[in-house]
Design a protein around this motif. Structure first.
Motif, PDB file in Angstrom:
ATOM      1  N   THR A 159      66.065 -67.003  21.469  1.00 33.47           N
ATOM      2  CA  THR A 159      66.055 -66.245  20.217  1.00 33.47           C
ATOM      3  C   THR A 159      66.406 -64.806  20.569  1.00 33.47           C
ATOM      4  N   PRO A 160      66.841 -63.997  19.598  1.00 32.78           N
ATOM      5  CA  PRO A 160      67.154 -62.600  19.925  1.00 32.78           C
ATOM      6  C   PRO A 160      65.972 -61.851  20.540  1.00 32.78           C
ATOM      7  N   THR A 161      64.771 -62.109  20.065  1.00 33.52           N
ATOM      8  CA  THR A 161      63.608 -61.395  20.609  1.00 33.52           C
ATOM      9  C   THR A 161      63.178 -61.941  21.969  1.00 33.52           C
ATOM     10  N   GLY A 162      63.504 -63.196  22.265  1.00 35.92           N
ATOM     11  CA  GLY A 162      63.113 -63.800  23.536  1.00 35.92           C
ATOM     12  C   GLY A 162      64.157 -63.678  24.622  1.00 35.92           C
ATOM     13  N   THR A 212      65.971 -62.191  27.598  1.00 33.63           N
ATOM     14  CA  THR A 212      65.748 -61.235  28.684  1.00 33.63           C
ATOM     15  C   THR A 212      67.088 -60.690  29.157  1.00 33.63           C
ATOM     16  N   TYR A 267      71.826 -55.526  22.917  1.00 34.72           N
ATOM     17  CA  TYR A 267      71.145 -55.044  21.720  1.00 34.72           C
ATOM     18  C   TYR A 267      70.813 -56.233  20.827  1.00 34.72           C
ATOM     19  N   PRO A 268      69.617 -56.821  20.996  1.00 37.14           N
ATOM     20  CA  PRO A 268      69.251 -57.989  20.182  1.00 37.14           C
ATOM     21  C   PRO A 268      68.785 -57.583  18.778  1.00 37.14           C
ATOM     22  N   GLU A 269      69.256 -58.305  17.806  1.00 35.09           N
ATOM     23  CA  GLU A 269      68.854 -58.144  16.407  1.00 35.09           C
ATOM     24  C   GLU A 269      68.706 -59.547  15.820  1.00 35.09           C
ATOM     25  N   SER A 270      68.173 -59.640  14.637  1.00 42.95           N
ATOM     26  CA  SER A 270      67.981 -60.955  14.004  1.00 42.95           C
ATOM     27  C   SER A 270      69.320 -61.648  13.719  1.00 42.95           C
ATOM     28  N   VAL A 298      73.089 -60.953  19.060  1.00 40.31           N
ATOM     29  CA  VAL A 298      72.974 -59.981  20.141  1.00 40.31           C
ATOM     30  C   VAL A 298      74.353 -59.387  20.414  1.00 40.31           C
TER      31      VAL A 298
END
Length: 164
Positions: free
Chosen positions: A26-29, A31, A59-62, A65
């Protein structure tokens, strides 16, 4: 994934949420290490050569990336030779030995370094030895574990001992 060149050594890469999901991310996960892995995959799929080190900014976003990648070309090219006779044959095949070539001994092989811009010499050497372009951290390993035989003008040194 969409890859867009933004210079001779830089690209912008857009990784969609679907691309991330395909890799179990996921974008938030995501690394930095996984972003680098995905960037290398994108380069391979686009048929772009990744010779050298790569620096990335992710730059990760919902909505996915955005990755900016810059490839820094290697400072040296390394070739290895199984035996001294092959190295001597390579040295004899060159029109002019390179004074900027160094020779080391490591892991039962002869290792010859050239500056990165020596494309014609590299092409000729590849007929006799093995290009070691794909080995990460090779220069550091050779500096730490290799034994220096000729720190400079290695091909002339080899020709001194194996003239014909």
């Amino acid at each position: 994934m969409t890859i867009q060149p933004i210079g001779s050594a830089s690209v912008a890469l857009y990784i969609t949420p679907a691309d991330l999901k395909e890799h179990g991310l996921t974008p938030t996960g995501l690394t930095l290490e996984r972003a680098l892995e995905l960037t290398r995959t994108a380069f391979r799929q686009a048929g772009m050569d990744l010779e050298g080190s790569i620096e990335i900014e992710a730059y990760p976003e919902s909505c996915g990336v955005l990755v900016f990648a810059h490839v820094r070309p290697p400072e040296q090219r390394w070739f290895s030779f199984a035996c001294l006779e092959d190295l001597a044959a390579a040295a004899r095949a060159l029109n002019q030995p390179r004074p900027d070539a160094a020779l080391l001994w490591w892991e039962e092989r002869w290792w010859l370094s050239l500056p990165a811009g020596a494309e014609q010499t590299a092409a000729r050497l590849s007929e006799f030895g093995r290009s070691e372009a794909g080995r990460p951290h090779l220069g550091a390993s050779l500096a730490e574990h290799g034994r220096v035989v000729f720190p400079a003008d290695a091909l002339s040194g080899v020709l001194t001992y194996f003239p014909v």
